[in-house]
Design a protein around this motif. Sequence first.
Motif, PDB file in Angstrom:
ATOM      1  N   GLY A  79      49.344  37.073  34.686  1.00 25.19           N
ATOM      2  CA  GLY A  79      48.970  38.717  34.962  1.00 25.19           C
ATOM      3  C   GLY A  79      47.853  38.710  35.705  1.00 25.19           C
ATOM      4  N   TYR A  80      46.892  37.903  35.586  1.00 25.07           N
ATOM      5  CA  TYR A  80      45.703  38.011  36.473  1.00 25.07           C
ATOM      6  C   TYR A  80      45.867  37.566  38.196  1.00 25.07           C
ATOM      7  N   HIS A  81      45.220  37.862  38.802  1.00 32.12           N
ATOM      8  CA  HIS A  81      45.260  37.199  40.185  1.00 32.12           C
ATOM      9  C   HIS A  81      44.179  36.160  40.525  1.00 32.12           C
ATOM     10  N   LEU A  83      41.778  34.823  42.990  1.00 35.71           N
ATOM     11  CA  LEU A  83      40.957  35.320  44.118  1.00 35.71           C
ATOM     12  C   LEU A  83      40.063  34.275  44.484  1.00 35.71           C
ATOM     13  N   SER A 123      35.641  38.672  34.115  1.00 31.52           N
ATOM     14  CA  SER A 123      35.947  37.724  35.240  1.00 31.52           C
ATOM     15  C   SER A 123      34.707  37.692  36.013  1.00 31.52           C
ATOM     16  N   THR A 152      41.039  49.487  38.621  1.00 33.21           N
ATOM     17  CA  THR A 152      41.108  48.016  39.059  1.00 33.21           C
ATOM     18  C   THR A 152      42.604  47.608  38.869  1.00 33.21           C
ATOM     19  N   PRO A 153      42.964  47.763  37.601  1.00 31.36           N
ATOM     20  CA  PRO A 153      44.669  47.365  37.656  1.00 31.36           C
ATOM     21  C   PRO A 153      45.599  48.032  38.310  1.00 31.36           C
ATOM     22  N   PHE A 163      45.169  46.430  41.852  1.00 32.67           N
ATOM     23  CA  PHE A 163      45.695  44.858  41.988  1.00 32.67           C
ATOM     24  C   PHE A 163      47.265  45.299  42.106  1.00 32.67           C
TER      25      PHE A 163
END
Length: 285
Positions: free
Chosen positions: A25-27, A29, A137, A179-180, A183
């Motif tokens: 689910g994270y990206h 970077l 992060s 932030t979510p 994204f």
Amino acid sequence: MTTIYEPAYAKVNLTLDVLGKRPDGYHDLKSVMQTISLRDDIRLDIGTGEPWALLCDKEGIPTDQRNLAWKAAQIYCDAMGKDPEGLTIHITKRIPSQAGLGGGSADAAAVLRGLNRHYGEPLSIMALAELGAQVGSDVPFCVVGGTMMCEGRGERMRKLPDMPDCVFVVVKPAFSISTPELFQAIDQKQIAHRPDHQAMESALLAGDLSRVGQNLCNVFDPVVTEDHLELNYIKSLFYNYGSVGHQMTGSGSAVYCMVSEFEIAAVICQMLRPNYPQVFIAKPV
Ligand code: C5P
């Protein structure tokens, strides 16, 4: 009781690219990050004999386990098998929240460094950064600081040549960004302009501030600016008063510019302050 002081420096993203969504689910970077002298101050009272506490001079900051600084202390003590026998974390807050300046992560990183110092540096700075990844992060970078290429969620780091000497002006507008949601929004978009990391690295290697300025690029900047045109007003003011480069930092909403002289930064600051009380002058650290 022992008292430890530790500075917590804000970060700016000189570049920020979103490479793709991961199964968790994270990206992923890729970002060149830089610490700046805008800072919070952390004081740790270790061995108070009282229940853990967190005190902050600014209202609206969580003062319990939700605060990344508290979480960092918990993770450090669990990982190292330490009991400080009472801990009070004092935070003097100057870094604006919800700004993309990594304020909460900087505080957490300072707590990790402070506790590690107290216990005689059992962890190297890189091992401490790795532990920081469990907190958030941006924490690994904030543990190390300086000028770094960060990849993955931010846990893979490589040192870059120091940023050339310059002055930053940082402005936090009144609005904030989730932030979510940002994204999520970028997942729906075609990213038209991405950072040229090779060009940024060679600009840093050459110590060429103008080229660093020309290569600033944050893929979130156009997405946020589209909905908040006041960022264009701030950027045009930066430009007109001699900035060598400017953009939004992280997921915003703070924007910054780089200039070569303190006097130019002071003029920009004076021009912005009537409309933007949260304006700061800082140096790279
Ligand atoms: O790391 P942080 O807590 O600031 O992230 C907030 C949210 O932003 C995450 O819950 C996630 O939705 C998104 N995020 C992401 N990929 C990253 C960092 C954050 O998708 N590398």
